[in-house]
Design a protein around this motif. Structure first.
Motif, PDB file in Angstrom:
ATOM      1  N   ARG A 197       0.854  -1.196   0.000  1.00 40.67           N
ATOM      2  CA  ARG A 197       0.000   0.000   0.000  1.00 40.67           C
ATOM      3  C   ARG A 197       0.881   1.234   0.000  1.00 40.67           C
ATOM      4  NH1 ARG A 197      -2.864   3.628  -1.183  1.00 40.67           N
ATOM      5  NH2 ARG A 197      -4.141   4.764   0.280  1.00 40.67           N
ATOM      6  N   GLN A 198       0.672   2.086  -0.969  1.00 37.80           N
ATOM      7  CA  GLN A 198       1.409   3.341  -1.030  1.00 37.80           C
ATOM      8  C   GLN A 198       0.662   4.388  -0.236  1.00 37.80           C
ATOM      9  OE1 GLN A 198       4.331   3.997  -2.421  1.00 37.80           O
ATOM     10  NE2 GLN A 198       4.597   1.957  -3.275  1.00 37.80           N
ATOM     11  N   ALA A 199       1.304   4.934   0.783  1.00 38.46           N
ATOM     12  CA  ALA A 199       0.642   5.944   1.609  1.00 38.46           C
ATOM     13  C   ALA A 199       0.742   7.325   0.983  1.00 38.46           C
ATOM     14  CB  ALA A 199       1.267   5.958   3.004  1.00 38.46           C
ATOM     15  N   ASP A 200       1.704   7.512   0.136  1.00 35.07           N
ATOM     16  CA  ASP A 200       1.969   8.829  -0.432  1.00 35.07           C
ATOM     17  C   ASP A 200       1.075   9.091  -1.635  1.00 35.07           C
ATOM     18  OD1 ASP A 200       4.927  10.379  -1.890  1.00 35.07           O
ATOM     19  OD2 ASP A 200       3.098  11.252  -1.099  1.00 35.07           O
ATOM     20  N   THR A 201       0.279  10.141  -1.575  1.00 35.00           N
ATOM     21  CA  THR A 201      -0.625  10.498  -2.665  1.00 35.00           C
ATOM     22  C   THR A 201       0.138  10.789  -3.944  1.00 35.00           C
ATOM     23  OG1 THR A 201      -2.162  11.408  -1.062  1.00 35.00           O
ATOM     24  CG2 THR A 201      -2.477  12.056  -3.341  1.00 35.00           C
ATOM     25  N   HIS A 202       1.302  11.423  -3.822  1.00 36.89           N
ATOM     26  CA  HIS A 202       2.119  11.727  -5.001  1.00 36.89           C
ATOM     27  C   HIS A 202       2.514  10.443  -5.716  1.00 36.89           C
ATOM     28  CE1 HIS A 202       5.829  12.647  -7.217  1.00 36.89           C
ATOM     29  NE2 HIS A 202       5.225  13.792  -7.461  1.00 36.89           N
ATOM     30  N   GLU A 203       2.893   9.421  -4.946  1.00 36.63           N
ATOM     31  CA  GLU A 203       3.250   8.141  -5.539  1.00 36.63           C
ATOM     32  C   GLU A 203       2.042   7.494  -6.203  1.00 36.63           C
ATOM     33  OE1 GLU A 203       5.944   6.122  -6.202  1.00 36.63           O
ATOM     34  OE2 GLU A 203       6.937   8.037  -5.842  1.00 36.63           O
ATOM     35  N   ASP A 204       0.884   7.567  -5.547  1.00 33.43           N
ATOM     36  CA  ASP A 204      -0.334   7.004  -6.125  1.00 33.43           C
ATOM     37  C   ASP A 204      -0.656   7.672  -7.457  1.00 33.43           C
ATOM     38  OD1 ASP A 204      -0.639   5.309  -3.978  1.00 33.43           O
ATOM     39  OD2 ASP A 204      -2.128   6.570  -2.966  1.00 33.43           O
ATOM     40  N   LEU A 205      -0.558   8.995  -7.497  1.00 30.53           N
ATOM     41  CA  LEU A 205      -0.832   9.728  -8.722  1.00 30.53           C
ATOM     42  C   LEU A 205       0.195   9.379  -9.792  1.00 30.53           C
ATOM     43  CD1 LEU A 205      -2.485  11.779 -10.273  1.00 30.53           C
ATOM     44  CD2 LEU A 205      -1.074  13.579  -9.277  1.00 30.53           C
ATOM     45  N   ALA A 250      -0.640   5.991 -11.139  1.00 28.02           N
ATOM     46  CA  ALA A 250      -1.841   6.066 -11.970  1.00 28.02           C
ATOM     47  C   ALA A 250      -1.509   6.686 -13.324  1.00 28.02           C
ATOM     48  CB  ALA A 250      -2.933   6.867 -11.268  1.00 28.02           C
ATOM     49  N   LEU A 251      -0.665   7.695 -13.319  1.00 29.56           N
ATOM     50  CA  LEU A 251      -0.247   8.343 -14.560  1.00 29.56           C
ATOM     51  C   LEU A 251       0.521   7.367 -15.437  1.00 29.56           C
ATOM     52  CD1 LEU A 251      -0.325  11.092 -15.983  1.00 29.56           C
ATOM     53  CD2 LEU A 251       1.822  11.648 -14.864  1.00 29.56           C
ATOM     54  N   ARG A 252       1.368   6.542 -14.846  1.00 30.05           N
ATOM     55  CA  ARG A 252       2.139   5.559 -15.615  1.00 30.05           C
ATOM     56  C   ARG A 252       1.254   4.472 -16.222  1.00 30.05           C
ATOM     57  NH1 ARG A 252       6.191   6.319 -11.494  1.00 30.05           N
ATOM     58  NH2 ARG A 252       5.256   4.632 -10.308  1.00 30.05           N
ATOM     59  N   GLY A 259     -10.029  17.836 -31.232  1.00 28.98           N
ATOM     60  CA  GLY A 259     -11.050  16.975 -30.637  1.00 28.98           C
ATOM     61  C   GLY A 259     -10.438  15.738 -29.991  1.00 28.98           C
ATOM     62  N   THR A 260      -9.394  15.198 -30.613  1.00 31.44           N
ATOM     63  CA  THR A 260      -8.702  14.041 -30.044  1.00 31.44           C
ATOM     64  C   THR A 260      -8.007  14.427 -28.751  1.00 31.44           C
ATOM     65  OG1 THR A 260      -8.365  13.168 -32.275  1.00 31.44           O
ATOM     66  CG2 THR A 260      -6.999  12.233 -30.524  1.00 31.44           C
ATOM     67  N   VAL A 261      -7.412  15.618 -28.716  1.00 33.20           N
ATOM     68  CA  VAL A 261      -6.774  16.102 -27.492  1.00 33.20           C
ATOM     69  C   VAL A 261      -7.814  16.201 -26.384  1.00 33.20           C
ATOM     70  CG1 VAL A 261      -5.619  18.068 -26.398  1.00 33.20           C
ATOM     71  CG2 VAL A 261      -4.925  17.339 -28.681  1.00 33.20           C
ATOM     72  N   LYS A 262      -8.976  16.760 -26.701  1.00 32.83           N
ATOM     73  CA  LYS A 262     -10.029  16.904 -25.693  1.00 32.83           C
ATOM     74  C   LYS A 262     -10.485  15.550 -25.170  1.00 32.83           C
ATOM     75  CE  LYS A 262     -11.923  21.109 -27.771  1.00 32.83           C
ATOM     76  NZ  LYS A 262     -13.091  21.662 -28.460  1.00 32.83           N
ATOM     77  N   SER A 263     -10.742  14.612 -26.062  1.00 36.61           N
ATOM     78  CA  SER A 263     -11.250  13.307 -25.622  1.00 36.61           C
ATOM     79  C   SER A 263     -10.181  12.523 -24.862  1.00 36.61           C
ATOM     80  CB  SER A 263     -11.778  12.491 -26.809  1.00 36.61           C
ATOM     81  OG  SER A 263     -10.730  12.154 -27.696  1.00 36.61           O
ATOM     82  N   GLN A 264      -8.930  12.576 -25.330  1.00 41.03           N
ATOM     83  CA  GLN A 264      -7.856  11.874 -24.634  1.00 41.03           C
ATOM     84  C   GLN A 264      -7.608  12.476 -23.254  1.00 41.03           C
ATOM     85  OE1 GLN A 264      -5.941   9.005 -25.639  1.00 41.03           O
ATOM     86  NE2 GLN A 264      -7.793   8.947 -26.885  1.00 41.03           N
ATOM     87  N   SER A 265      -7.707  13.786 -23.162  1.00 38.69           N
ATOM     88  CA  SER A 265      -7.540  14.461 -21.881  1.00 38.69           C
ATOM     89  C   SER A 265      -8.656  14.073 -20.919  1.00 38.69           C
ATOM     90  CB  SER A 265      -7.519  15.979 -22.088  1.00 38.69           C
ATOM     91  OG  SER A 265      -7.384  16.648 -20.862  1.00 38.69           O
ATOM     92  N   ALA A 266      -9.880  14.081 -21.403  1.00 35.23           N
ATOM     93  CA  ALA A 266     -11.027  13.717 -20.552  1.00 35.23           C
ATOM     94  C   ALA A 266     -10.922  12.268 -20.085  1.00 35.23           C
ATOM     95  CB  ALA A 266     -12.330  13.938 -21.319  1.00 35.23           C
ATOM     96  N   ARG A 267     -10.569  11.367 -20.990  1.00 41.13           N
ATOM     97  CA  ARG A 267     -10.436   9.950 -20.610  1.00 41.13           C
ATOM     98  C   ARG A 267      -9.289   9.752 -19.632  1.00 41.13           C
ATOM     99  NH1 ARG A 267     -11.184   8.364 -26.683  1.00 41.13           N
ATOM    100  NH2 ARG A 267     -13.449   8.229 -26.770  1.00 41.13           N
ATOM    101  N   GLY A 268      -8.183  10.442 -19.874  1.00 37.53           N
ATOM    102  CA  GLY A 268      -7.034  10.325 -18.976  1.00 37.53           C
ATOM    103  C   GLY A 268      -7.347  10.843 -17.582  1.00 37.53           C
ATOM    104  N   LEU A 269      -8.007  11.997 -17.502  1.00 32.48           N
ATOM    105  CA  LEU A 269      -8.373  12.552 -16.201  1.00 32.48           C
ATOM    106  C   LEU A 269      -9.377  11.659 -15.478  1.00 32.48           C
ATOM    107  CD1 LEU A 269      -8.629  16.371 -16.960  1.00 32.48           C
ATOM    108  CD2 LEU A 269      -6.818  15.162 -15.744  1.00 32.48           C
ATOM    109  N   ALA A 270     -10.312  11.079 -16.222  1.00 28.63           N
ATOM    110  CA  ALA A 270     -11.282  10.165 -15.609  1.00 28.63           C
ATOM    111  C   ALA A 270     -10.574   8.941 -15.033  1.00 28.63           C
ATOM    112  CB  ALA A 270     -12.340   9.746 -16.629  1.00 28.63           C
ATOM    113  N   ALA A 271      -9.606   8.421 -15.767  1.00 26.83           N
ATOM    114  CA  ALA A 271      -8.850   7.262 -15.283  1.00 26.83           C
ATOM    115  C   ALA A 271      -8.028   7.629 -14.047  1.00 26.83           C
ATOM    116  CB  ALA A 271      -7.937   6.731 -16.386  1.00 26.83           C
ATOM    117  N   ARG A 299      -8.754  10.045 -11.883  1.00 29.04           N
ATOM    118  CA  ARG A 299      -9.698  10.223 -10.771  1.00 29.04           C
ATOM    119  C   ARG A 299     -10.126   8.881 -10.193  1.00 29.04           C
ATOM    120  NH1 ARG A 299     -12.171  14.133 -14.329  1.00 29.04           N
ATOM    121  NH2 ARG A 299     -11.447  16.180 -13.712  1.00 29.04           N
ATOM    122  N   ALA A 300     -10.434   7.935 -11.067  1.00 28.23           N
ATOM    123  CA  ALA A 300     -10.856   6.606 -10.608  1.00 28.23           C
ATOM    124  C   ALA A 300      -9.736   5.922  -9.824  1.00 28.23           C
ATOM    125  CB  ALA A 300     -11.279   5.752 -11.795  1.00 28.23           C
ATOM    126  N   ALA A 301      -8.524   6.019 -10.331  1.00 27.39           N
ATOM    127  CA  ALA A 301      -7.390   5.394  -9.643  1.00 27.39           C
ATOM    128  C   ALA A 301      -7.140   6.041  -8.290  1.00 27.39           C
ATOM    129  CB  ALA A 301      -6.134   5.489 -10.512  1.00 27.39           C
TER     130      ALA A 301
END
Length: 164
Positions: free
Chosen positions: A93-101, A104-106, A138-150, A152-154
């Motif tokens: 379990r990673q306690a550090d939010t920065h590590e979690d983010l 998730a980004l990776r 439009g691709t930038v917008k959709s990829q950004s929205a999907r990435g941010l949603a992922a 947030r979920a993580a």
């Protein structure tokens, strides 16, 4: 005695002023400082022969484009490789939010990660990201929205307590 030409001095000054920023972007893209250093080195090696042509234009955008293209090439070459210091017995379990983010980004697909990093870490406009990545706005917008949603979920999963 060494003679430094004006373009070389300009390049050296640009490198000194931008290397830490480019390194930060590279780390955000790949999540590993050693790989980030390699990407930065390759970026500036690719920039140097073109320096005379681009130094009076939009150099920062050109450098970001080289960096992202270099990163995407690296991901394609090393798609199945994952280097770890040792094999874990059980997920920790990673306690550090920065590590979690960061983790998730990776986990985002490479191009989606590039969009999120350029759009939200570098604070580029949609048009600028589209130009750097050579894709439709439009691709930038959709990829950004999907990435941010992922992301947030993580992050919401990482905040919830786990049962032992």
């Amino acid at each position: 005695m060494s003679i430094v030409t004006e373009p070389d001095a300009d390049f050296a000054a640009y490198f000194a002023g931008q290397v830490s920023s480019v390194r930060r972007i590279a780390y955000a893209l790949c999540g590993d400082w050693h790989t980030a250093d390699d990407l930065v080195q390759m970026t500036f090696v690719k920039l140097y022969p073109r320096w005379r042509r681009v130094r009076d234009g939009s150099v920062d955008a050109y450098v970001r484009r080289i960096l992202v293209n270099t990163y995407l090439s690296h991901v394609r070459k090393h798609r199945r490789e994952k280097v770890v210091a040792e094999v874990p017995d059980a997920p920790a379990r990673q306690a550090d939010t920065h590590e979690d983010l960061s983790q998730a980004l990776r986990r985002l697909p490479a191009q989606q990660r590039a969009v999120v990093v350029l759009r939200h870490l570098e604070d580029l406009s949609i048009a600028d990201v589209a130009e750097v990545l050579q894709m439709a706005e439009g691709t930038v917008k959709s990829q950004s929205a999907r990435g941010l949603a992922a992301l947030r979920a993580a992050m919401s999963r990482s905040v919830q307590p786990r049962e032992l």
